[in-house]
Design a protein around this motif. Structure first.
Motif, mmCIF file in Angstrom:
data_model
loop_
_atom_site.group_PDB
_atom_site.id
_atom_site.type_symbol
_atom_site.label_atom_id
_atom_site.label_comp_id
_atom_site.label_asym_id
_atom_site.label_seq_id
_atom_site.Cartn_x
_atom_site.Cartn_y
_atom_site.Cartn_z
ATOM 1 N N ILE A 137 0.819 -1.213 0.000
ATOM 2 C CA ILE A 137 0.000 0.000 0.000
ATOM 3 C C ILE A 137 0.852 1.262 0.000
ATOM 4 N N ALA A 138 2.170 1.136 0.117
ATOM 5 C CA ALA A 138 3.043 2.304 0.071
ATOM 6 C C ALA A 138 2.992 2.940 -1.311
ATOM 7 N N LYS A 139 3.177 4.247 -1.358
ATOM 8 C CA LYS A 139 3.085 4.961 -2.635
ATOM 9 C C LYS A 139 4.133 4.505 -3.631
ATOM 10 N N ASP A 140 5.290 4.059 -3.147
ATOM 11 C CA ASP A 140 6.343 3.602 -4.068
ATOM 12 C C ASP A 140 6.262 2.109 -4.362
ATOM 13 N N GLY A 141 5.258 1.424 -3.804
ATOM 14 C CA GLY A 141 5.079 0.001 -4.076
ATOM 15 C C GLY A 141 6.015 -0.911 -3.323
ATOM 16 N N LYS A 142 6.854 -0.363 -2.423
ATOM 17 C CA LYS A 142 7.810 -1.171 -1.678
ATOM 18 C C LYS A 142 7.255 -1.485 -0.286
ATOM 19 N N PHE A 143 7.876 -2.454 0.369
ATOM 20 C CA PHE A 143 7.525 -2.770 1.749
ATOM 21 C C PHE A 143 8.526 -2.085 2.677
ATOM 22 N N HIS A 144 7.986 -1.277 3.577
ATOM 23 C CA HIS A 144 8.816 -0.487 4.484
ATOM 24 C C HIS A 144 8.620 -0.956 5.918
ATOM 25 N N PRO A 145 9.618 -0.733 6.777
ATOM 26 C CA PRO A 145 9.441 -1.076 8.195
ATOM 27 C C PRO A 145 8.347 -0.221 8.828
ATOM 28 N N ARG A 146 7.785 -0.732 9.911
ATOM 29 C CA ARG A 146 6.872 0.053 10.724
ATOM 30 C C ARG A 146 7.582 0.432 12.017
ATOM 31 N N VAL A 147 7.173 1.534 12.605
ATOM 32 C CA VAL A 147 7.834 2.045 13.803
ATOM 33 C C VAL A 147 6.825 2.118 14.945
ATOM 34 N N LEU A 148 7.199 1.563 16.084
ATOM 35 C CA LEU A 148 6.460 1.727 17.330
ATOM 36 C C LEU A 148 7.277 2.680 18.195
ATOM 37 N N ASP A 187 5.952 13.246 25.362
ATOM 38 C CA ASP A 187 4.606 13.795 25.393
ATOM 39 C C ASP A 187 3.979 13.705 24.009
ATOM 40 N N HIS A 188 2.676 14.003 23.940
ATOM 41 C CA HIS A 188 1.916 13.675 22.729
ATOM 42 C C HIS A 188 2.279 14.542 21.530
ATOM 43 N N THR A 189 3.037 15.597 21.733
ATOM 44 C CA THR A 189 3.468 16.426 20.610
ATOM 45 C C THR A 189 4.246 15.617 19.584
ATOM 46 N N ILE A 190 4.901 14.548 20.019
ATOM 47 C CA ILE A 190 5.749 13.779 19.108
ATOM 48 C C ILE A 190 4.958 13.149 17.975
ATOM 49 N N THR A 191 3.644 13.030 18.113
ATOM 50 C CA THR A 191 2.858 12.386 17.062
ATOM 51 C C THR A 191 2.899 13.183 15.761
ATOM 52 N N LEU A 192 3.019 14.512 15.838
ATOM 53 C CA LEU A 192 3.057 15.325 14.611
ATOM 54 C C LEU A 192 4.239 14.958 13.712
ATOM 55 N N PRO A 193 5.484 14.994 14.179
ATOM 56 C CA PRO A 193 6.581 14.588 13.285
ATOM 57 C C PRO A 193 6.493 13.128 12.852
ATOM 58 N N LEU A 194 5.900 12.270 13.681
ATOM 59 C CA LEU A 194 5.758 10.866 13.294
ATOM 60 C C LEU A 194 4.746 10.726 12.156
ATOM 61 N N LEU A 195 3.658 11.474 12.215
ATOM 62 C CA LEU A 195 2.659 11.432 11.138
ATOM 63 C C LEU A 195 3.233 11.955 9.828
ATOM 64 N N ARG A 196 4.105 12.924 9.911
ATOM 65 C CA ARG A 196 4.744 13.419 8.683
ATOM 66 C C ARG A 196 5.503 12.297 7.981
ATOM 67 N N GLY A 197 6.162 11.456 8.771
ATOM 68 C CA GLY A 197 6.918 10.359 8.177
ATOM 69 C C GLY A 197 6.034 9.322 7.525
ATOM 70 N N VAL A 198 4.971 8.887 8.207
ATOM 71 C CA VAL A 198 4.126 7.831 7.628
ATOM 72 C C VAL A 198 3.319 8.363 6.451
ATOM 73 N N ALA A 199 2.897 9.640 6.508
ATOM 74 C CA ALA A 199 2.149 10.203 5.388
ATOM 75 C C ALA A 199 3.027 10.333 4.145
ATOM 76 N N ALA A 200 4.310 10.558 4.331
ATOM 77 C CA ALA A 200 5.213 10.624 3.187
ATOM 78 C C ALA A 200 5.310 9.281 2.473
ATOM 79 N N ILE A 201 5.142 8.193 3.215
ATOM 80 C CA ILE A 201 5.223 6.853 2.625
ATOM 81 C C ILE A 201 3.876 6.387 2.097
ATOM 82 N N TYR A 202 2.792 6.658 2.839
ATOM 83 C CA TYR A 202 1.484 6.068 2.510
ATOM 84 C C TYR A 202 0.433 7.077 2.077
ATOM 85 N N GLY A 203 0.725 8.368 2.148
ATOM 86 C CA GLY A 203 -0.299 9.367 1.897
ATOM 87 C C GLY A 203 -1.105 9.621 3.157
#
Length: 398
Positions: A178-189, A194-210
C-alpha cells in the motif's frame, strides 16, 4: 548436620556427573585462567528449561541491556544501519511541550522497564501467533532529542523516524504494497515522550502512505486551534508553538489526516473551555467516542465505531496512557478519572485485528508519578505488545 553433609556430597556427585556428560565444560580450578577462553557460554547462559544449545549467545552478545520486550538492540543510525527489520521500536524522550506535569521524557526507559516480563519470542495467545514468526523486531534505542529547543528536538525525531520508514523491510508479501512507491517499508512503534511527538511521526508515515486515518486513544481531544489572546505573552508577529494539545490541528493543516472525518478519538472525557472545541474538532477531521460510551455499548460497540470510521484506510494508532483510568495508570501528565480499564483497552485493541496499521506510538508515560509496582509502565508495555500483534496479523498489502 549429618543431613547437610549428605546433601552436599550428593550435589558434588551430581555436578561431577554433569561435567562427565559434557553439559558444561568448566575450567579446572579458579587459577586455571588459560581455560576461560574455552568456556561454552551458549550453555552457561542458556535459559532454564530452554534449548541448551542456545545458539543466539555468542561472544559479541551483551547481557543486561533492557530493550523493549527483549527485542535485539540495534544501532539503527550507526554501525547497524544496513540491518533490515520489519518493526523498529524507537524512543522519543521529549516532554517540553506539556501543559501540566512534565516527566514523559523518561517514558521510553520506563516502558522498556515495564516490558521485562514480555518477550517478542513468546506466543501471543489471544492473537494466536508468535510475533517473531511474522516480524523481525528490533529496538533502535532513543533519538537524542535536545532539551532546550522544541523545534530542533521535534526535527531530530522527524528525521530519525523518516530514515527508518524510508528503508526496506526485511519481509515482503504476496500482493501489492500500500506504500506509494510500491515497496515494503518497516513500521515504527514509538515510545514517548509527550503527545506532541505524534506530529513529526505522522509526517513520516504520510510521506510513505499518503494521508492516513488516525485512531487516537486519549482523554483529551488534542485538536486545539492555536490563537492569540489579548493578554498573550507572545508578540503579534510570533508563531504559536505546537504543543501536546494542538498537534492534530497542525497535522490537519499539513494534509496528513484522511479526509471525510475518517479519524476517531476514543476515550474522551476531559472538560473543555468552550463548545467551539467540538466544532473545531470536527473541522480538523475527527469523530468522537467518549469514554462513557463503553457503559452503553461495551467494548464491541467501541470497536464497531472505530471500524465504521476508518473503513479500509491505512491507520496510525496513537495512544495516550491517560486513556486508561488513573487508578490503573497514574503516571501521566494530565490524568482524568473515569477512563478505560486495562482489560477494556486490550479487548478494544484486539478487536482491531485486520486493520492495516502503518505505525503506532504510546505517549505521556511519566514514570516519576508511578507506583512502586510500576503499574503504568507495565500497562504501557503490554499495550505495545498488543500493537505489535496487530502489525503481525496484517501485512500492508492492497
Amino acid at each position: 548436620m549429618l543431613a547437610s553433609l549428605r546433601l552436599a556430597a550428593a550435589a558434588v556427585v551430581v555436578c561431577q556427573a554433569a561435567q562427565a556428560l559434557g553439559y558444561i565444560d568448566y575450567p579446572v580450578g579458579i587459577v586455571n585462567t588459560d581455560a576461560y577462553g574455552a568456556l561454552n557460554f551458549s550453555a552457561i547462559f542458556a535459559a532454564y528449561g530452554g534449548d541448551k544449545s542456545n545458539a543466539r549467545w555468542t561472544r559479541s552478545d551483551f547481557n543486561g541491556l533492557t530493550s523493549f520486550a527483549h527485542a535485539p538492540p540495534v544501532r539503527c543510525f550507526g554501525a547497524d544501519a544496513e540491518t533490515e527489520y520489519d518493526v523498529a521500536v524507537l524512543g522519543a524522550p521529549f516532554d517540553t511541550a506539556t501543559s501540566f506535569r512534565p516527566g514523559a521524557r523518561f517514558g521510553p526507559n520506563g516502558i522498556r522497564q515495564g516490558s521485562r516480563r514480555i518477550n517478542i519470542n513468546h506466543i501471543h495467545v489471544d492473537a494466536k501467533l508468535r510475533l517473531t514468526d511474522e516480524l523481525e523486531i528490533v529496538d533502535c534505542g532513543d533519538v537524542p532529542m535536545v532539551k532546550n529547543d522544541n523545534k530542533v528536538a521535534l526535527r531530530q525525531l522527524e528525521l530519525a523516524n523518516a530514515a527508518l520508514l524510508s528503508s526496506t523491510a526485511l519481509r515482503s508479501y504476496p500482493g501489492k504494497s500500500i506504500a506509494k512507491d510500491g515497496k515494503f517499508h518497516p513500521r515504527v512503534l514509538t515510545l514517548g515522550g509527550d503527545h506532541t511527538i505524534t506530529l513529526p511521526l505522522l509526517r513520516g508515515v504520510a510521506a510513505i502512505y499518503g494521508p492516513i486515518s488516525v485512531i487516537h486513544f486519549d482523554s483529551h481531544l488534542d485538536t486545539s486551534r492555536p490563537r492569540q489572546l489579548p493578554d498573550s505573552p507572545w508578540l503579534p508577529c510570533e508563531e504559536q508553538p505546537v504543543g501536546h494539545g494542538s498537534y492534530f490541528y497542525y497535522a490537519h493543516k499539513e494534509g496528513l489526516l484522511a479526509a471525510d472525518n475518517a479519524n476517531i478519538h476514543v476515550g474522551i472525557r476531559s472538560p473543555i473551555d468552550s463548545w467551539q472545541k467540538y466544532m473545531d474538532d470536527y473541522e480538523v477531521g475527527f469523530v468522537i467516542s467518549h469514554a462513557y460510551d463503553i457503559e452503553e455499548v461495551g467494548w464491541k460497540g467501541i470497536v464497531k465505531r472505530i471500524r465504521d470510521t476508518v473503513g479500509d484506510n491505512p491507520v496510525y494508532i496513537t495512544l495516550d496512557i491517560d486513556v486508561i483510568d488513573p487508578g490503573m495508570s497514574p503516571a501521566t501528565g494530565t490524568p482524568e478519572i473515569g477512563g478505560f480499564t486495562t482489560r477494556e483497552i486490550k479487548k478494544i485493541l484486539q478487536g482491531l485485528a485486520g486493520l492495516k496499521v502503518v505505525g503506532a506510538d504510546i505517549v505521556e508515560v511519566a514514570p516519576d508519578y508511578d507506583t512502586q509496582a510500576e503499574v503504568t509502565q507495565i500497562a504501557a508495555a503490554n499495550i505495545g505488545w498488543e500493537l505489535m500483534a496487530l502489525m503481525a496479523k496484517t501485512p500492508l498489502t492492497e
